[in-house]
Design a protein around this motif. Sequence first.
Motif, mmCIF file in Angstrom:
data_model
loop_
_atom_site.group_PDB
_atom_site.id
_atom_site.type_symbol
_atom_site.label_atom_id
_atom_site.label_comp_id
_atom_site.label_asym_id
_atom_site.label_seq_id
_atom_site.Cartn_x
_atom_site.Cartn_y
_atom_site.Cartn_z
ATOM 1 N N LYS A 75 0.810 -1.225 0.000
ATOM 2 C CA LYS A 75 0.000 0.000 0.000
ATOM 3 C C LYS A 75 0.842 1.273 0.000
ATOM 4 O O LYS A 75 0.402 2.307 -0.466
ATOM 5 C CB LYS A 75 -0.926 0.004 1.210
ATOM 6 N N THR A 229 -8.810 -10.191 -6.009
ATOM 7 C CA THR A 229 -8.402 -8.843 -6.392
ATOM 8 C C THR A 229 -9.074 -8.429 -7.703
ATOM 9 O O THR A 229 -9.571 -7.308 -7.838
ATOM 10 C CB THR A 229 -6.867 -8.779 -6.528
ATOM 11 N N GLN A 232 -12.665 -7.722 -6.967
ATOM 12 C CA GLN A 232 -12.767 -6.486 -6.189
ATOM 13 C C GLN A 232 -12.661 -5.262 -7.104
ATOM 14 O O GLN A 232 -13.246 -4.214 -6.830
ATOM 15 C CB GLN A 232 -11.625 -6.476 -5.173
ATOM 16 N N GLU B 96 -16.598 -1.248 -1.094
ATOM 17 C CA GLU B 96 -15.692 -0.725 -0.078
ATOM 18 C C GLU B 96 -14.335 -0.387 -0.703
ATOM 19 O O GLU B 96 -13.686 0.571 -0.300
ATOM 20 C CB GLU B 96 -15.511 -1.748 1.057
ATOM 21 N N TYR B 97 -13.919 -1.170 -1.676
ATOM 22 C CA TYR B 97 -12.643 -0.872 -2.329
ATOM 23 C C TYR B 97 -12.669 0.538 -2.907
ATOM 24 O O TYR B 97 -11.647 1.233 -2.920
ATOM 25 C CB TYR B 97 -12.345 -1.886 -3.436
ATOM 26 N N SER B 98 -13.832 0.949 -3.369
ATOM 27 C CA SER B 98 -13.929 2.309 -3.917
ATOM 28 C C SER B 98 -14.239 3.337 -2.826
ATOM 29 O O SER B 98 -14.530 4.495 -3.116
ATOM 30 C CB SER B 98 -14.969 2.363 -5.043
ATOM 31 N N GLY B 99 -14.167 2.912 -1.552
ATOM 32 C CA GLY B 99 -14.225 3.866 -0.455
ATOM 33 C C GLY B 99 -15.570 4.037 0.231
ATOM 34 O O GLY B 99 -15.689 4.867 1.130
ATOM 35 N N ILE D 69 -5.670 -1.196 11.113
ATOM 36 C CA ILE D 69 -6.393 -2.164 10.273
ATOM 37 C C ILE D 69 -5.865 -2.120 8.847
ATOM 38 O O ILE D 69 -5.609 -3.152 8.219
ATOM 39 C CB ILE D 69 -7.911 -1.896 10.356
ATOM 40 N N ASP D 70 -5.651 -0.914 8.332
ATOM 41 C CA ASP D 70 -5.145 -0.791 6.964
ATOM 42 C C ASP D 70 -3.735 -1.376 6.840
ATOM 43 O O ASP D 70 -3.391 -1.966 5.809
ATOM 44 C CB ASP D 70 -5.152 0.678 6.548
ATOM 45 N N ALA D 71 -2.953 -1.228 7.885
ATOM 46 C CA ALA D 71 -1.577 -1.727 7.827
ATOM 47 C C ALA D 71 -1.520 -3.248 7.927
ATOM 48 O O ALA D 71 -0.624 -3.882 7.379
ATOM 49 C CB ALA D 71 -0.739 -1.105 8.949
ATOM 50 N N LEU D 73 -4.144 -5.487 7.119
ATOM 51 C CA LEU D 73 -4.912 -6.242 6.118
ATOM 52 C C LEU D 73 -4.260 -6.214 4.744
ATOM 53 O O LEU D 73 -3.714 -5.194 4.327
ATOM 54 C CB LEU D 73 -6.322 -5.653 5.991
ATOM 55 N N ASN D 74 -4.354 -7.322 4.039
ATOM 56 C CA ASN D 74 -4.110 -7.296 2.610
ATOM 57 C C ASN D 74 -5.263 -6.550 1.946
ATOM 58 O O ASN D 74 -6.345 -6.428 2.508
ATOM 59 C CB ASN D 74 -4.036 -8.723 2.055
ATOM 60 N N LYS D 75 -5.006 -6.075 0.721
ATOM 61 C CA LYS D 75 -6.008 -5.222 0.076
ATOM 62 C C LYS D 75 -7.351 -5.910 -0.114
ATOM 63 O O LYS D 75 -8.387 -5.253 -0.144
ATOM 64 C CB LYS D 75 -5.488 -4.757 -1.285
ATOM 65 N N PHE D 76 -7.315 -7.224 -0.253
ATOM 66 C CA PHE D 76 -8.549 -7.953 -0.542
ATOM 67 C C PHE D 76 -9.224 -8.492 0.712
ATOM 68 O O PHE D 76 -10.174 -9.257 0.625
ATOM 69 C CB PHE D 76 -8.247 -9.109 -1.507
ATOM 70 N N GLY D 99 -10.560 1.282 2.073
ATOM 71 C CA GLY D 99 -10.723 0.194 1.119
ATOM 72 C C GLY D 99 -11.158 -1.146 1.686
ATOM 73 O O GLY D 99 -11.265 -2.123 0.948
ATOM 74 N N HIS D 100 -11.438 -1.197 2.976
ATOM 75 C CA HIS D 100 -11.726 -2.485 3.604
ATOM 76 C C HIS D 100 -13.149 -2.574 4.150
ATOM 77 O O HIS D 100 -13.647 -1.629 4.748
ATOM 78 C CB HIS D 100 -10.733 -2.740 4.737
ATOM 79 N N LEU D 135 -12.404 -11.731 2.033
ATOM 80 C CA LEU D 135 -11.640 -12.633 2.893
ATOM 81 C C LEU D 135 -11.491 -12.007 4.283
ATOM 82 O O LEU D 135 -11.012 -10.875 4.403
ATOM 83 C CB LEU D 135 -10.255 -12.828 2.282
#
Lengths: 341, 341, 341, 341
Positions: A75, A229, A232, B96-99, D69-71, D73-76, D99-100, D135
């Motif tokens: 990220k 991904t 998503q 959520e990916y788009s915010g 949480i952002d740090a 989690l993986n993006k998906f 994004g989560h 996930l």
Amino acid sequence: MISFANDYLEGAHEKVLQRLIETNMEQEHGYGSDSFTKQAIENIKEVIECQDASVRFLVGGTQTNQIVIDALLNKFEGVLAPETGHINVREAGAIEYSGHKVLTLPSVNGKISAHSVKEYLEVFNADETKEHMVLPGMVYISFPTEYGTLYTYEELEDLSRVCHDNQLPLFIDGARLGYGLVSEKSEVTIQDIARFSDVFYIGGTKIGALCGEAVVFTKNNEPKHFISTVKQHGALLAKGRLLGVQFLELFTNNLYFDISQHAVAMSLKIKQAFLDRGYELFFDSPTNQQFIIMTNDQVDKLKQHVSFAIWEKYDNDRMVVRFATSWGTLEKNVDELISYL
Amino acid sequence: MISFANDYLEGAHEKVLQRLIETNMEQEHGYGSDSFTKQAIENIKEVIECQDASVRFLVGGTQTNQIVIDALLNKFEGVLAPETGHINVREAGAIEYSGHKVLTLPSVNGKISAHSVKEYLEVFNADETKEHMVLPGMVYISFPTEYGTLYTYEELEDLSRVCHDNQLPLFIDGARLGYGLVSEKSEVTIQDIARFSDVFYIGGTKIGALCGEAVVFTKNNEPKHFISTVKQHGALLAKGRLLGVQFLELFTNNLYFDISQHAVAMSLKIKQAFLDRGYELFFDSPTNQQFIIMTNDQVDKLKQHVSFAIWEKYDNDRMVVRFATSWGTLEKNVDELISYL
Amino acid sequence: MISFANDYLEGAHEKVLQRLIETNMEQEHGYGSDSFTKQAIENIKEVIECQDASVRFLVGGTQTNQIVIDALLNKFEGVLAPETGHINVREAGAIEYSGHKVLTLPSVNGKISAHSVKEYLEVFNADETKEHMVLPGMVYISFPTEYGTLYTYEELEDLSRVCHDNQLPLFIDGARLGYGLVSEKSEVTIQDIARFSDVFYIGGTKIGALCGEAVVFTKNNEPKHFISTVKQHGALLAKGRLLGVQFLELFTNNLYFDISQHAVAMSLKIKQAFLDRGYELFFDSPTNQQFIIMTNDQVDKLKQHVSFAIWEKYDNDRMVVRFATSWGTLEKNVDELISYL
Amino acid sequence: MISFANDYLEGAHEKVLQRLIETNMEQEHGYGSDSFTKQAIENIKEVIECQDASVRFLVGGTQTNQIVIDALLNKFEGVLAPETGHINVREAGAIEYSGHKVLTLPSVNGKISAHSVKEYLEVFNADETKEHMVLPGMVYISFPTEYGTLYTYEELEDLSRVCHDNQLPLFIDGARLGYGLVSEKSEVTIQDIARFSDVFYIGGTKIGALCGEAVVFTKNNEPKHFISTVKQHGALLAKGRLLGVQFLELFTNNLYFDISQHAVAMSLKIKQAFLDRGYELFFDSPTNQQFIIMTNDQVDKLKQHVSFAIWEKYDNDRMVVRFATSWGTLEKNVDELISYL
């Protein structure tokens, strides 16, 4: 009016269409788990001679760039790219939309050098507060470039080495890959592309398909949960077969390369015709795009008969224009174009 | 093995393929500015009887949901949706990916009510620190729902009213729109859908096309710079004609509705066969999906001959399974399925 | 060891601390609705002579840049900025993380010109496929710049005009605003800043506060639901009073400007000392930062006694170093520094 | 008017302020590399008895939740949380903004169980198309919960086990950690919190500080380049000392726990007073918040003398109200409140 405005003017190569028709009513699993997709993957792996490859099909070029880059970067990382790279100037901010900065390097004829990557990293690493800067996480280049030019074998090898020495995956945008590889000036093969890169894609949209790009992760390095991904990003096709069938045909009996050859031959014929008449080239392109310097007057006249792209202003009296060919370009149209010069 | 596993098992309706072949070599502009796309838009506007409509074509359902919702919401807003809505449970977090947060409402048979929307807004507006909550910015529903069920005319009218009273655009996911509208139980027409909603989409992927969804903004309300938004999401097809041509054929001579009719007829035949044999329905669906309660034993036996979807566990001895039909379902396959019951 | 390494070396001005102590046990509302914040806002509005202003307090500079830009831009827009701008090089991609591209303009001494903005817009607007490019949605500059330099009155007026002619909000990053405005070389006042910009911020972190920046929307243009946006970014302080009290003191009896004056006086004393000894300036800065060219040898020696920032390599023998002063710089430390030259 | 409206009504504990004053003019490095921060980290590590810990300071609770949480989690991936969790209902969508998805679990008295986590994972893993779902990548809980309740030792141990069995980091939101740990009903210590969790934070904003939360990664698991992530979120304080100094004082001579004790004692006194007068509790809270059921009439009367929070409607005649205490609550105010009952 005949057109050389871009390389996506027609539908698909007739053999590709034919295969779609033949397979149309077979019931298949969705989301890329169909038998055509599986076979297409095998064919591609055989052609690129890369046993560690995994192949995935996506719909278009910007989508592919966005997803591959987003999937590979952490990220907090950005992607190094030529300042003229497609991701930097022509994708409406798709990379930034997914949260990543495009870190630009100066480019010459659309290309960056191993040296400029190395230099960027040295400055970055020497910075005492580099935590305040975007960490470079991968390198993006295009083959051929947006200007139709090609990296030499040595240039690619050097770039690949500096990337790997620095744990930076090298991503090669191959939206027009075929048109680069079949050029007589190309020093690299698709096997070289696979070896030098960590991920590349084989462009279908511009080379024979209705749509579709084949992403190849070459080093046993497909990102974990890549399908999630893709989903998503809204890019997972229910009827993944649409992509699988098309690439299956393109990678049967060398079709992909044969039709690329035709496009480049047509392009070189156009280039030679311009040179013969004393026109100057803006870039010396050995692939399917020709960038010519024309006077405003010449442009105005030619526009009455032929469609082509205005690239940029050259000076007050002249401009740079682009003529693109593709698998679908008819030789009689090329001859007609030449007749107007 | 015959399959009723989903409604995207085959390619495209033969007439759609035929039109792709006929138009294949015509040179056309890219990115949706081709003549086929323009004609398809006109045909759709005529059918929905909505002069304030603007129509755009996208590739798939999740992509469409993500882009429409992202384009309509302010950054600080979320989308109200049934807790069982596709965007909440089956799109890998694309919203959520788009915010944006999906704000869930309790659903019955896949549907939410005007009342539950009103109640949500009342609680929200009464909150003294509502700045700490996600502002509801639009409402999402599906027609038909993910469970094959339909909103009544009154339900839709009420939802539409409460949305408009509260400046919340109403978005109707029509991935299976045709299969809902042609049902004998449907109280609404496509013109009603256009009138009640602010934006909806006409699903093509599941109804006759290789891919493609037609987004309709119905109230002169296409978001500014929507094409840039589509590009930014990686969703702008170079060969936009692929979508235009397909929808042009689907909206010529009522093809879209005729092939939807076939799917629903096949679905009802299956449903009746189950009922005749004493099976219980999990949802009473009048559209192209049937949800049946079967014993584990029955499931095991049928699976040897037919492919279908396991939906969820019902109790220790039984499960809910789904049989889907589509434009491409062969009646002989339906008869074969019935023969196994 | 004495330090001129940056302008955030100490805590807060003693009067600011004193006010925190005096107000400490008063029970107040949270999230910026306390009475101190309200009074601070009134004081600031009076000083900037801008009745259409709304003022909000945030914690730090990068946070402020990210939130203001994200709140003002549409999702498909980017921000024009000098290539040397803080948001482009020193914020770890905070702007891109929020989905927006930084569109860079060439800068001279950290400044961009109205002309370069106009030129960018002309090229953009002339592009036939501008939907594929990021729409410029606002302009970002710093006053003073990251190099301590100042825009002239005319430069700001011109920038402001070209921005407003093109509906681009002009955002002025004032992390060091006081240090710019009190400079004898400054041709503009804080009232000018308010008039020329659409939004600017008054830096507190570097000028007397423990933390805090005062964002001023100057044209009745605070974005809708701005507090929700702040919260969404994780930037809404429960004890908003911490910011309100500090700015209340800073904007009582001219404290903000008085302490800025001190910093600039100290900076100019350092600059003169270097000039007197024949050193060359890298930038001729009239504010609180001095950029000096020193030989590697000189740097090594001075580093034994004084802390300062290595800016960049100048050539093989020399480097650019930075000395920063602030409200908290002691004159005796300045004298000590000078004694080492 | 006296207030029990929340637990951030006053500034900071006087000893904390005192330490800020004493250290104010010492020149220190920025961004958290100052000596106070380093010492604070050592003190915290000693108290929690966790040698594998790394500690970082952030400004506020929502910011901390978003960044941690952002740090992690993986993006998906998404975060499992109680449906009543702060991140799900009171943070303006800060998690989704990054994004989560927040994946909600049913909660009882603000708590989730190991069983519900296990069940969620079973359903998820059994799904044939789980690539279409988010996930689950970590678990979030609060201690004490938003309702003042506490997990038992066994509940935490079970949650911890199911998380670790499934490679899901367990994150404990400790915005009010002190108020939970000092409760006589607490079965766990801060050492247990460190052992059971993978990351937790020690709330300062609500317990003695002007602002600040201490994030503790407990298993040698600080995410790579965490400082860059903090900067990217706009959350890196230039004067990191502000947080370091405060936590240094809070973790000197047991101050953090002593002042927590006071708050809970005041809270229990209020609770007992209500019970003595026959009021009903909505939650039986042993910590610093009391949720009481009062008639509308009682509320109206009390509101004339005391400020407190309306939580929610209970029935037509009654509502749930909240009284919060803190380190700063004066006993004479508690007595005054009781006098009105």
